[in-house]
Design an enzyme around this catalytic site. Sequence first.
Site, PDB file in Angstrom:
ATOM      1  N   GLU A 218       0.853  -1.197   0.000  1.00 39.04           N
ATOM      2  CA  GLU A 218       0.000   0.000   0.000  1.00 39.04           C
ATOM      3  C   GLU A 218       0.886   1.244   0.000  1.00 39.04           C
ATOM      4  O   GLU A 218       0.772   2.124   0.865  1.00 39.04           O
ATOM      5  CB  GLU A 218      -0.987  -0.033   1.172  1.00 39.04           C
ATOM      6  CG  GLU A 218      -1.940  -1.214   1.052  1.00 39.04           C
ATOM      7  CD  GLU A 218      -3.182  -1.160   1.931  1.00 39.04           C
ATOM      8  OE1 GLU A 218      -3.248  -0.323   2.843  1.00 39.04           O
ATOM      9  OE2 GLU A 218      -4.106  -1.971   1.678  1.00 39.04           O
ATOM     10  N   GLU A 353      -4.901  -8.762  -0.765  1.00 36.44           N
ATOM     11  CA  GLU A 353      -5.731  -8.505   0.426  1.00 36.44           C
ATOM     12  C   GLU A 353      -7.181  -8.399  -0.037  1.00 36.44           C
ATOM     13  O   GLU A 353      -7.498  -7.535  -0.857  1.00 36.44           O
ATOM     14  CB  GLU A 353      -5.302  -7.224   1.152  1.00 36.44           C
ATOM     15  CG  GLU A 353      -3.948  -7.354   1.815  1.00 36.44           C
ATOM     16  CD  GLU A 353      -3.558  -6.168   2.682  1.00 36.44           C
ATOM     17  OE1 GLU A 353      -4.463  -5.493   3.226  1.00 36.44           O
ATOM     18  OE2 GLU A 353      -2.342  -5.928   2.810  1.00 36.44           O
TER      19      GLU A 353
HETATM   20  O1  AHR Z   1      -5.271  -6.255   6.668  1.00 37.06           O
HETATM   21  C1  AHR Z   1      -5.165  -5.143   7.488  1.00 37.06           C
HETATM   22  C2  AHR Z   1      -4.516  -3.955   6.794  1.00 37.06           C
HETATM   23  O2  AHR Z   1      -5.305  -3.546   5.726  1.00 37.06           O
HETATM   24  C3  AHR Z   1      -3.180  -4.200   6.154  1.00 37.06           C
HETATM   25  O3  AHR Z   1      -2.132  -4.082   7.049  1.00 37.06           O
HETATM   26  C4  AHR Z   1      -3.087  -3.124   5.130  1.00 37.06           C
HETATM   27  O4  AHR Z   1      -2.273  -3.483   4.034  1.00 37.06           O
HETATM   28  C5  AHR Z   1      -4.535  -2.892   4.745  1.00 37.06           C
HETATM   29  O5  AHR Z   1      -4.835  -1.556   4.733  1.00 37.06           O
END
Ligand code: AHR
Length: 554
Positions: A218, A353
């Site tokens: 991110e 994610e």
């Molecule tokens: O999964 C939790 C958080 O969500 C992670 O650390 C981040 O990459 C995302 O914003």
Amino acid sequence: MLRRREFLHRSVAAAGATLFTKKFSSPFFAPASSADSRIEIVLDEPLGVISPNIYGHFTENLGGVIYDGIWVGEDSKIPNVNGIRKELIDAMHLIKPPVVRYPGGCFADSYDWRDGIGPREKRPRRTNFWAGEESPSAPAAHKYDPNQFGTNEFVEFCKLIGSQPYLAANLRSLSAEDFYRWVEYCNSPQGSTTLADTRAAAGYTDPFDVRFWGVGNESWGCGGNFTSQEYAVEFRRYTTWVPAYGRTLSFIASGPNVDDWNWTRGFFEELVRKGKSQIRSVYGWALHHYAWNLSRGRTQDWNQGKGDATNFDSVDWYELLREGQRMESLINGHWQIMAENDPEHSVKLIVDEWGPWYKPGSEATPGDLLEQTPTLRDAVFSAMTLDIFNRHPEKIAMANCAQLINCLNSLYLANENKFCVTPVGHVFAMYAAHQGGQAVRCMFSAPDIHYDRDGKPASFWALNGSASLHDKSLVITVVNPSVSESRETQLVLHSAKIKSATATVLTHSDIHAHNTFDQRRAVTPQTKNIDATTGTLAYTFPPASVTKLALELA
Ligand code: AHR
């Protein structure tokens, strides 16, 4: 108020098609004549091989994921293998986990891998990236990282569960040299470097042979607040001349948040400013999408917009699925933009994610940061998402559900000696059969679901899924998202005959149903044989269900 609409039947070009019937051996079977829905499987229209890595996982050093979830320590009374929770290892064998991402997430860009190697008693304690978000009652290990679980322990965990490691490197607060040294620690041959000797001293003479490396996480946000152009410059720098030790390293670039098309376009435009060949340095483009906004359009506020994990009504149910369904247009949209600078699509998408994200309050272990209790709704959501990935095998090289245990869309919950498999974990076990299969085209026709979204009409599809073939084994997974209606469905299989079949169904009469440490089997799949004699195969998908039909073809 829910209502159903007249079903528009899709015509079937069934020249040469073979239709099969079954007898009604379970309440889920119904006469073909009453079917209002139809699934057609076109076996001779392959879509591509489903990468097993689509069924990947994510373990961040966050809340109770590592400490308590995975790592209990070698001296613990909790049954463990080399410090790793044994019940978790055993449960994971059922889902064939192909790859696990670690150590973050946002944590990754604050982590110095050197803190997590060498004798455990000498490792430093550090402030965890997430410390400021932790509640005062959270265990110390969640706030101040004891570094008892580092690279060695993570790779050990991967070996025990049969997974490949995917390490996310720190781009925000460590140098490119630190990144090369981590690769050297993991991959340099026995006896070749000082770091290989350090690894051997910990009991690992053979290289870890880590192939997947995330270059930041991110990077548009917690990973450094870069612009896409700035990040592309950093990506080029970090990935130039990384020691490879004779193996191909697959670099995963920090991709967009949801529908940030500019991030995708900006990165690739800047990347190729140094020449088209730069594209070859990227293996995967990491997309993140969490389904969090259940406000029905009222707000975009990250805290205000979230819904409740276990207390919800049927509109909340559909709203979550609608948020999840966005995944398909995100995949198509980013894929199209990537083609502007990578027309041959050498770079694949990696959804590292994904999952629902609710407001706090449903933690199985009070105080565990970002922990939520997955219900049947999350099982349906997860199945729907995995079906989307299966339908795009040429685009998706990997996906990692966020996160494995004691966190967001977890497959498992654990606290001290308590452990349970969530409905999401059961979906992964059911869908493991798709791994490495040839995805084949399948078409679903069913009357749409209509519901009232605070006075405005809204709708959602009524049946969807995916199909894959391994030799003569055909797996069809199907989601019925309706909270109240079953779907009587005709299955049409082109150019094949069924020899035998089973149906595995995950459902419950209560859409809020979930497993807990005390009620570990409240939501579990049931498998039944299907009498697959000649004729038309008819099947009734119960409301709020995930079904796997496993057919052996003649
Ligand atoms: O999964 C939790 C958080 O969500 C992670 O650390 C981040 O990459 C995302 O914003």
